[in-house]
Scaffold this active site. Structure first.
Site, short mmCIF file in Angstrom:
data_model
loop_
_atom_site.label_atom_id
_atom_site.label_comp_id
_atom_site.label_asym_id
_atom_site.label_seq_id
_atom_site.Cartn_x
_atom_site.Cartn_y
_atom_site.Cartn_z
N TRP A 357 1.02 -1.23 0.16
CA TRP A 357 -0.10 -0.10 0.05
C TRP A 357 0.73 1.23 0.04
O TRP A 357 0.19 2.46 -0.27
CB TRP A 357 -0.78 -0.04 1.22
N ASP A 358 2.25 1.10 0.42
CA ASP A 358 3.08 2.04 0.30
C ASP A 358 2.90 3.11 -1.21
O ASP A 358 3.00 4.21 -1.05
CB ASP A 358 4.54 1.68 0.53
N GLU A 484 1.23 -1.73 12.55
CA GLU A 484 1.49 -3.25 12.79
C GLU A 484 1.83 -3.53 13.88
O GLU A 484 1.97 -4.77 14.18
CB GLU A 484 2.48 -3.62 11.62
N LYS A 588 4.27 1.56 16.03
CA LYS A 588 5.39 1.28 15.04
C LYS A 588 5.48 2.43 14.17
O LYS A 588 6.59 2.78 13.77
CB LYS A 588 5.16 0.02 14.25
N GLN A 589 4.45 2.95 13.60
CA GLN A 589 4.56 3.78 12.36
C GLN A 589 3.18 4.88 12.47
O GLN A 589 2.13 4.46 13.27
CB GLN A 589 4.55 3.32 11.03
#
Length: 781
Positions: A357-358, A484, A588-589
């Site tokens: 999906w990046d 995630e 995480k992000q």
């Protein structure tokens, strides 16, 4: 001295540094979205990780499961190192040029962003004292999709006999760093030879992948220029074709070789058809000639930089990194033409060559505003995989289409379902990219042909996946958002907001294009149901803390012990159990923070500041996707110093090898995140509901910045210095936008200059222990 030199239009490495070869091979990779060549040395050795890739060409292997379960993907896909045409060996009086032997009096390699070529200059003395100067230049054509070429020149210091060997080599031994024996087996001589032919200066090899059955062909041809007689021979068999030329060159004389390469692959066409394709590519390249290929490359890049360039005054190293990022993003996509854009582009085998999906959320925004044709083609690839996405949704018991979390062909390839199958936000990401591209270009023909169908099928997925609860809200439960470290949650706010946009976008597209709605059997009642679900979308909010929840209940989880976490334990997924990460407040992000960027219209400025202050000390950035997004929100809430540090982290992820994995390829999303961090962060660029707006502010340490974009056929520049910003048309018609909320109209030949207000007072911000970004201090030159 070895290392990167700072230069505004290239990256240059002096010296060899054998232990850094894998890293430099990734940085020096050349691509056009169809062919990818890692930056290995011309002579093939010493080498780090050889790699030649064709976008979409893969091998299959079984996916590993300790315990099977219904709906688990069965087959993995791994990018294949195909036939290597880069190798040109030189023997000087029978002694092979090898940088590990003899003495290199000088050795320099440079990747030039304006010429689109990799150049090398080596002054080498053999163990017996013979000296030669070797100059090479390599390109992957940005205009002739199937073509690459190498210009190879040798100048001896004395009368010498020189022999060059130019190869096509298949099934090179490649070390597999993973611990999955299935992948290792799949990559052990994956190419089965089918055809080999050599005549005059030309050779062709054709193979098929042992398990996937995909077919490919590679061909080479040569132009040789010497002052006296030359002896040549050529042969081809199985996995090797070799052209050899022997010549006596006098002191001050020159041996000049141009090697043309042609590549093609197919799942359907025959080997004779592929042979014809690559030979035609060679004929076109020979007709154009080396100088012609160079001229085409330069014209293409001149046009690209007119639309995409970024200028910084005050930080030369960051200037270099941003152009490096733009160059590699362009390379990854510009001739992909209905193929995916892998997470590593075609610079290495990292992530098995998969696309994520990046692409839609980080890479396509850059392309949509600079090279929109490449964004369109990447979305056409997604559209071409709709049949597989529909099949996947059906397997999962859902309607519509469920796009994969990671894939090469369009089939799901992830064996870890909490982070993959449950990451339904991918479908909203794809629909967001469709809407963004159509807004940026006005390309309603694409929307009618492809985009509308994507929007409709993803909207149907949300209606199947979610439900209206007894309180009147529309819930999407049991999903994994971008973060995630939080899996299988209820009402992930990013997922819900991107789904809300998806549902409204599908409804609007069907109303704009009744023919599309009729073709897809969309009824007026279905459109009303989409709007009702979007209006009732549940957006989790913690009334006690006054912040939005990343997912329902997130702010009630136990806090992570950051002080008690050793710095060497990051990334946490490699050192702590997932179950513990899933039940703690550790991110995480950027997740909610990403939602505040792409769906900033759903939050007030006050909410953004409070949310950012809450999630900043809980976000560890164990993903290269995070820093660019955090730069955007830091800039918006007024933390310009912090935003600059995050921008630098995104920009230097690969050049400084911050995650220690550049040897497997560059991080396309992080490179794109650098562009996003500057243009959306310090430029304040937003596109909500098709209205373009800017809120530029100059970051600390810079005296001026400028960036270029395209919007509906008009190319323009935004130039920021001191307390003002100037908007100027480069080519095209009138631009209508907003500057810090105020409407502006920019006409060709009439720049508009506006003052920039002071940034808001930022909230109090902190990061987890040991996880603050490095303070950016530009090096003194």
């Amino acid at each position: 001295m070895t290392g990167w030199e700072i230069h505004p239009w290239m990256v240059r490495w002096n010296g060899l540094a054998v232990d850094q070869l894998r890293r430099t091979e990734s940085v020096f990779a050349l691509s056009n979205g169809h062919i990818g060549l890692r930056g290995t040395l011309d002579e093939g050795e010493p080498r780090g990780l050889p790699g030649t890739y064709l976008n979409g060409f893969y091998e299959e292997h079984a996916l590993p499961y300790g315990e099977s379960g219904y709906g688990y993907p069965e087959a993995g896909q791994t990018v294949v190192n195909v036939t290597d045409g880069k190798v040109i060996r030189l023997l000087v009086e029978d002694e092979p040029l090898d940088m590990r032997y003899g003495r290199a009096h000088a050795h320099q390699r440079e990747l030039d962003f304006r010429t689109g070529t990799l150049r090398r200059c080596t002054e080498w003395e053999s163990p017996t004292g013979r000296r030669v100067t070797v100059r090479t230049e390599r390109l992957v054509s940005l205009t002739q999709r199937a073509v690459a070429a190498i210009h190879y020149e040798v100048v001896p210091d004395e009368d010498l006999q020189l022999v060059v060997q130019s190869d096509l080599l298949a099934n090179e031994p490649v070390e597999n760093e993973g611990d999955d024996p299935r992948v290792a087996a799949a990559l052990n001589e994956p190419l089965v030879p089918e055809f080999a032919h050599a005549q005059d200066h030309r050779a062709v090899l054709a193979h098929h992948a042992r398990n996937s059955g995909l077919r490919m062909a590679a061909a080479m041809d040569h132009e040789l220029e010497v002052e006296d007689g030359v002896r040549t021979e050529i042969r081809a068999e199985g996995d090797l074709a070799r052209f050899t030329a022997a010549v006596d060159v006098p002191a001050g004389g020159k041996l000049r070789l141009v090697k043309y390469l042609g590549y093609g692959w197919s799942a359907q066409r025959s080997i004779p058809a592929l042979r014809a394709q690559v030979e035609a590519a060679l004929a076109g390249a020979r007709q154009t000639g080396w100088d012609g290929l160079l001229a085409e490359q330069r014209r293409f890049l001149d046009d690209f930089w007119e639309a995409a360039d970024i200028e910084l005054h005050g930080d030369d190293e960051l200037q270099q990194a941003l152009r490096f990022a733009l160059f590699h993003i362009m390379q990854a996509a510009v001739r992909g033409e209905t193929r995916a854009i892998p997470g590593k582009g075609l610079t290495g085998p990292g992530y098995d060559g998969h696309a994520f999906w990046d692409t839609e959320m980080f890479v396509l925004p850059v392309l949509a505003y600079t090279v929109p044709e490449a964004a369109r083609d990447a979305l056409r690839w997604r559209h071409s995989t709709l049949p597989k996405a529909r099949e996947r949704a059906e397997v999962l018991g859902q309607r519509g289409a469920a796009f994969p979390w990671r894939s090469i062909s369009g089939a799901e390839c992830s064996a870890y379902w909490p982070a993959s199958t449950a990451a339904f936000h991918v479908n909203g990401d794809v629909s967001h990219a469709v809407t963004q591209y159509v807004n940026a270009t006005g390309d309603h023909a694409f929307e009618r042909e492809c985009g509308g169908e994507i929007l409709v099928e993803t909207a149907r997925l949300w209606m199947s996946l979610g439900h209206h609860d007894q309180h009147g809200g529309f819930r999407i439960d049991g999903v994994t958002g971008p973060d995630e470290y939080s899996a299988v949650v209820d009402n992930n706010i990013y997922t819900n907001l991107i789904a809300q946009e998806n549902l409204r976008g599908a409804a609007a597209a069907c109303e704009r294009h009744p023919d599309v709605a009729a073709r897809l059997d969309v009824t007026a009642e279905e459109v009303r149901s989409w709007r009702k679900a979007a209006d009732g979308m549940l957006i989790p909010f913690d009334d006690l803390l006054g912040v939005h929840q990343q997912a329902e209940g997130f702010t009630s989880h136990a806090e992570w012990d950051f002080e008690g976490t050793d710095p060497d334990e990051y990334p946490l997924l490699l050192n702590r159990p997932y179950f513990d990460l899933y039940r703690k407040q550790v991110v995480k992000q950027a997740d909610l923070v990403l939602a505040m960027h792409v769906r900033g219209d759903a939050f007030t400025p006050e909410q953004k500041a409070r949310n950012f202050a809450y999630y900043e000390p809980r976000t560890v950035r164990d993903s290269s996707l995070s820093a660019g997004t955090q730069a955007v929100l830091a800039a918006e809430v007024g933390a310009l110093r912090l935003a600059y540090d995050y921008l630098a982290e995104a920009a230097f992820t690969d050049l400084h090898d911050l995650h220690r994995n550049v040897h497997n390829g560059l991080h396309m999303a992080s490179l794109a995140g650098a562009w996003v961090g500057l243009v959306a962060g310090f430029g304040g660029m937003r596109d909500h509901d098709g209205e373009l707006s800017f809120a530029p502010r100059l970051p600390p340490g810079l005296t001026r910045m400028a960036f270029r974009m395209a919007w509906r056929g008009t190319r323009f520049a935004v130039e920021v210095e001191g307390g003002s910003a100037t908007y100027r048309i480069v080519t095209g018609d009138v631009l209508r936008a907003r500057h810090h909320g105020e409407p502006i109209v920019v006409e060709p030949g009439h720049p508009v200059t506006m003052s920039t207000p002071d940034p808001p007072e930022p909230p109090e911000l902190s990061q987890p222990a040991h996880r603050a970004p490095v303070r950016r201090v530009p090096p003194v030159r």
